[in-house]
Design a protein around this motif. Structure first.
Motif, PDB file in Angstrom:
ATOM      1  N   TRP A   1      -2.896  15.297  -6.913  1.00 48.82           N
ATOM      2  CA  TRP A   1      -2.861  16.536  -7.397  1.00 48.82           C
ATOM      3  C   TRP A   1      -2.191  16.899  -8.647  1.00 48.82           C
ATOM      4  O   TRP A   1      -2.524  17.918  -9.384  1.00 48.82           O
ATOM      5  CB  TRP A   1      -2.416  17.608  -6.282  1.00 48.82           C
ATOM      6  N   ARG A   2      -1.412  16.061  -8.860  1.00 52.07           N
ATOM      7  CA  ARG A   2      -0.586  16.328 -10.440  1.00 52.07           C
ATOM      8  C   ARG A   2      -0.668  15.071 -11.290  1.00 52.07           C
ATOM      9  O   ARG A   2      -0.414  15.195 -12.436  1.00 52.07           O
ATOM     10  CB  ARG A   2       0.839  16.262  -9.819  1.00 52.07           C
ATOM     11  N   GLY A   3      -1.572  14.316 -10.999  1.00 52.36           N
ATOM     12  CA  GLY A   3      -2.007  13.064 -11.938  1.00 52.36           C
ATOM     13  C   GLY A   3      -0.715  12.017 -12.274  1.00 52.36           C
ATOM     14  O   GLY A   3      -1.017  11.326 -13.264  1.00 52.36           O
ATOM     15  N   SER A   4       0.243  12.122 -11.507  1.00 54.78           N
ATOM     16  CA  SER A   4       1.307  11.192 -11.574  1.00 54.78           C
ATOM     17  C   SER A   4       0.957   9.663 -11.030  1.00 54.78           C
ATOM     18  O   SER A   4       0.417   9.549  -9.802  1.00 54.78           O
ATOM     19  CB  SER A   4       2.531  11.585 -10.814  1.00 54.78           C
ATOM     20  N   HIS A   5       0.895   8.536 -11.962  1.00 56.31           N
ATOM     21  CA  HIS A   5       0.389   7.432 -11.534  1.00 56.31           C
ATOM     22  C   HIS A   5       1.115   6.644 -10.483  1.00 56.31           C
ATOM     23  O   HIS A   5       2.277   6.748 -10.352  1.00 56.31           O
ATOM     24  CB  HIS A   5       0.398   6.600 -12.879  1.00 56.31           C
ATOM     25  N   VAL A   6       0.199   6.486  -9.545  1.00 52.95           N
ATOM     26  CA  VAL A   6       0.791   5.782  -8.008  1.00 52.95           C
ATOM     27  C   VAL A   6       1.583   4.649  -8.496  1.00 52.95           C
ATOM     28  O   VAL A   6       2.372   4.286  -7.586  1.00 52.95           O
ATOM     29  CB  VAL A   6      -0.505   5.818  -7.167  1.00 52.95           C
ATOM     30  N   VAL A   7       1.326   3.765  -9.477  1.00 58.68           N
ATOM     31  CA  VAL A   7       2.097   2.545  -9.777  1.00 58.68           C
ATOM     32  C   VAL A   7       3.409   2.824  -9.943  1.00 58.68           C
ATOM     33  O   VAL A   7       4.363   2.424  -9.488  1.00 58.68           O
ATOM     34  CB  VAL A   7       1.435   1.709 -10.957  1.00 58.68           C
ATOM     35  N   ILE A   8       3.668   4.001 -10.802  1.00 56.66           N
ATOM     36  CA  ILE A   8       4.955   4.428 -11.381  1.00 56.66           C
ATOM     37  C   ILE A   8       5.774   5.004 -10.215  1.00 56.66           C
ATOM     38  O   ILE A   8       6.841   4.615  -9.923  1.00 56.66           O
ATOM     39  CB  ILE A   8       4.901   5.395 -12.621  1.00 56.66           C
ATOM     40  N   THR A   9       5.157   5.917  -9.417  1.00 58.88           N
ATOM     41  CA  THR A   9       5.954   6.753  -8.430  1.00 58.88           C
ATOM     42  C   THR A   9       6.063   5.713  -7.126  1.00 58.88           C
ATOM     43  O   THR A   9       7.171   5.919  -6.529  1.00 58.88           O
ATOM     44  CB  THR A   9       4.910   7.873  -7.723  1.00 58.88           C
ATOM     45  N   THR A  10       5.257   4.789  -6.819  1.00 63.18           N
ATOM     46  CA  THR A  10       5.461   3.934  -5.711  1.00 63.18           C
ATOM     47  C   THR A  10       6.676   2.858  -6.340  1.00 63.18           C
ATOM     48  O   THR A  10       7.575   2.503  -5.143  1.00 63.18           O
ATOM     49  CB  THR A  10       4.298   3.028  -5.193  1.00 63.18           C
ATOM     50  N   ILE A  11       6.724   2.454  -7.411  1.00 61.77           N
ATOM     51  CA  ILE A  11       8.072   1.666  -7.937  1.00 61.77           C
ATOM     52  C   ILE A  11       9.395   2.533  -7.783  1.00 61.77           C
ATOM     53  O   ILE A  11      10.263   2.019  -7.119  1.00 61.77           O
ATOM     54  CB  ILE A  11       7.802   1.233  -9.199  1.00 61.77           C
ATOM     55  N   MET A  12       9.372   3.646  -8.400  1.00 58.60           N
ATOM     56  CA  MET A  12      10.229   4.674  -8.168  1.00 58.60           C
ATOM     57  C   MET A  12      10.989   4.822  -6.737  1.00 58.60           C
ATOM     58  O   MET A  12      12.034   4.588  -6.113  1.00 58.60           O
ATOM     59  CB  MET A  12      10.201   5.980  -8.609  1.00 58.60           C
ATOM     60  N   PHE A  13       9.770   4.959  -5.662  1.00 55.68           N
ATOM     61  CA  PHE A  13      10.246   5.132  -4.314  1.00 55.68           C
ATOM     62  C   PHE A  13      10.659   3.895  -3.592  1.00 55.68           C
ATOM     63  O   PHE A  13      11.447   4.071  -2.730  1.00 55.68           O
ATOM     64  CB  PHE A  13       8.873   5.589  -3.616  1.00 55.68           C
TER      65      PHE A  13
END
Length: 366
Positions: free
Chosen positions: A139-151
């Motif tokens: 829904w926001r276009g935040s790349h899943v690679v970046i967000t999963t690394i951060m998580f």
């Protein structure tokens, strides 16, 4: 335009990974020879350490169980066109949720109720931790690679804080929780076989092996035998065509990430309920990242992932034995072998494809 070899399906799934593995072993053997080890002796000792005894088999299957969960996690997301590299954090949250349930209720609930609750809690924790990056991607276009690394980092920080603070066992210098009650203990394979009169040496292998097998069958059935699985694969292959066909890509992306996270969360069942019996800081130990290699080698298919998990389980167990058997052989050499397997199965996975295409008589396509 670059022409890619058109391989028969069985060659692409079975033969090409074996060629890549052989290339990795050949290069690793050359490196070992350069540093003074006999390659054939190393490979023989590695195989004996992993498969030469029932204890070796126990440890190999124990490691493989964890890798099945994380490999399947990567594969489900991959089929939706996503690269979930957050399995590490999702496994941590799965174990944390399973541990919280055990700490809260294991002293009052019987095992037949406690253990299923821990499985559900582990899957729910991983699911929730992966669903947030999935929603941000959709829904926001935040790349899943970046967000999963951060998580991954957030999960590690959260678990670390809890184990040095609210969940730390009083009087214990080690940052870990109190031990769970017996009802939260998942029986080891040696215990389960003992119930039917079969002797098996004590190893960390436990009944989550059956859960991993069920997960592999379930993922196969989901992806290739259900409408939801078809939607996941359609969105991964051609999102716009899927939308035109009436599939909602955003909801499908969220579903795929939720299932992916739930699978990674089940690592907590193997480690927290099956082995440690308490929450500890580093129970995942890099398995989330190994799952990426497992999925690549297994061609993102459940059967291939099971076989690749056995391979990495053998590398882990056999490598540990090598450190005892060969003076001067370090764990770094096993890490080198693992890295070469990942290299040839990932970035260089198609190098042997042209030769195989010529061998099996399939023309290249533009």
């Amino acid at each position: 335009m670059t022409r890619t070899p058109d391989l028969p399906r069985w060659v692409d799934v079975a033969v090409l990974p074996l060629v890549n593995l052989a290339a990795a072993l050949l290069v690793a053997g050359g490196v070992m020879a350069l540093v003074g080890f006999e390659p054939l002796q190393v490979m023989k000792l590695l195989a004996q350490g992993a498969f030469g005894s029932r204890i070796g088999w126990g440890y190999t299957l124990y490691y493989a169980t964890t890798f099945v969960f994380t490999g399947l996690s990567v594969a489900v997301a991959y089929h939706a066109g996503l690269f979930n590299i957050g399995g590490e954090g999702q496994a941590m949250l799965g174990g944390l949720c399973a541990g919280l349930v055990a700490l809260a209720a294991s002293s009052v609930l019987p095992a037949w109720l406690m253990l299923p609750l821990m499985v559900v809690a582990a899957a729910a924790g991983g699911c929730a931790w992966a669903a947030v990056p999935g929603a941000l991607q959709a829904w926001r276009g935040s790349h899943v690679v970046i967000t999963t690394i951060m998580f991954n980092f957030v999960a590690a920080a959260l678990l670390g804080w809890l184990l040095v603070g609210p969940l730390k066992e009083p009087g214990n210098m080690t940052p870990e929780s109190a031990a769970f009650a017996d009802s939260a203990h998942l029986p080891g394979l040696h215990e389960a076989l003992g119930w039917i009169g079969v002797e098996w040496p004590k190893t960390p292998l436990n009944l989550s092996l059956g859960l991993a097998a069920a997960a592999a069958v379930g993922v196969w059935a989901l992806l290739w035998k259900t409408r939801a699985g078809y939607a996941i694969r359609a969105v991964g292959f051609a999102p716009e065509a899927a939308r035109y066909a009436g599939i909602a890509p955003k909801r499908t992306v969220l579903l795929a990430m939720a299932i992916s996270g739930a699978l990674a969360g089940l690592v907590g069942v193997n480690e927290i309920a099956g082995v440690h019996g308490r929450l500890i800081p580093d129970f995942v130990a890099g398995a989330g990242f190994v799952g990426i290699a497992v999925s690549l080698i297994g061609r993102n298919h459940p059967l291939g992932i099971v076989l690749a998990s056995l391979l990495f389980g053998a590398l882990y167990q056999g490598g540990a034995e090598l450190a005892f058997e060969l003076p001067g052989f370090s764990r770094d050499m096993v890490v080198l072998l693992q890295g070469l397997v990942v290299l040839f199965a990932g970035a260089m996975s198609r190098i042997g494809a042209p030769a195989l295409a010529r061998l099996f008589g399939r023309p290249a396509r533009g």
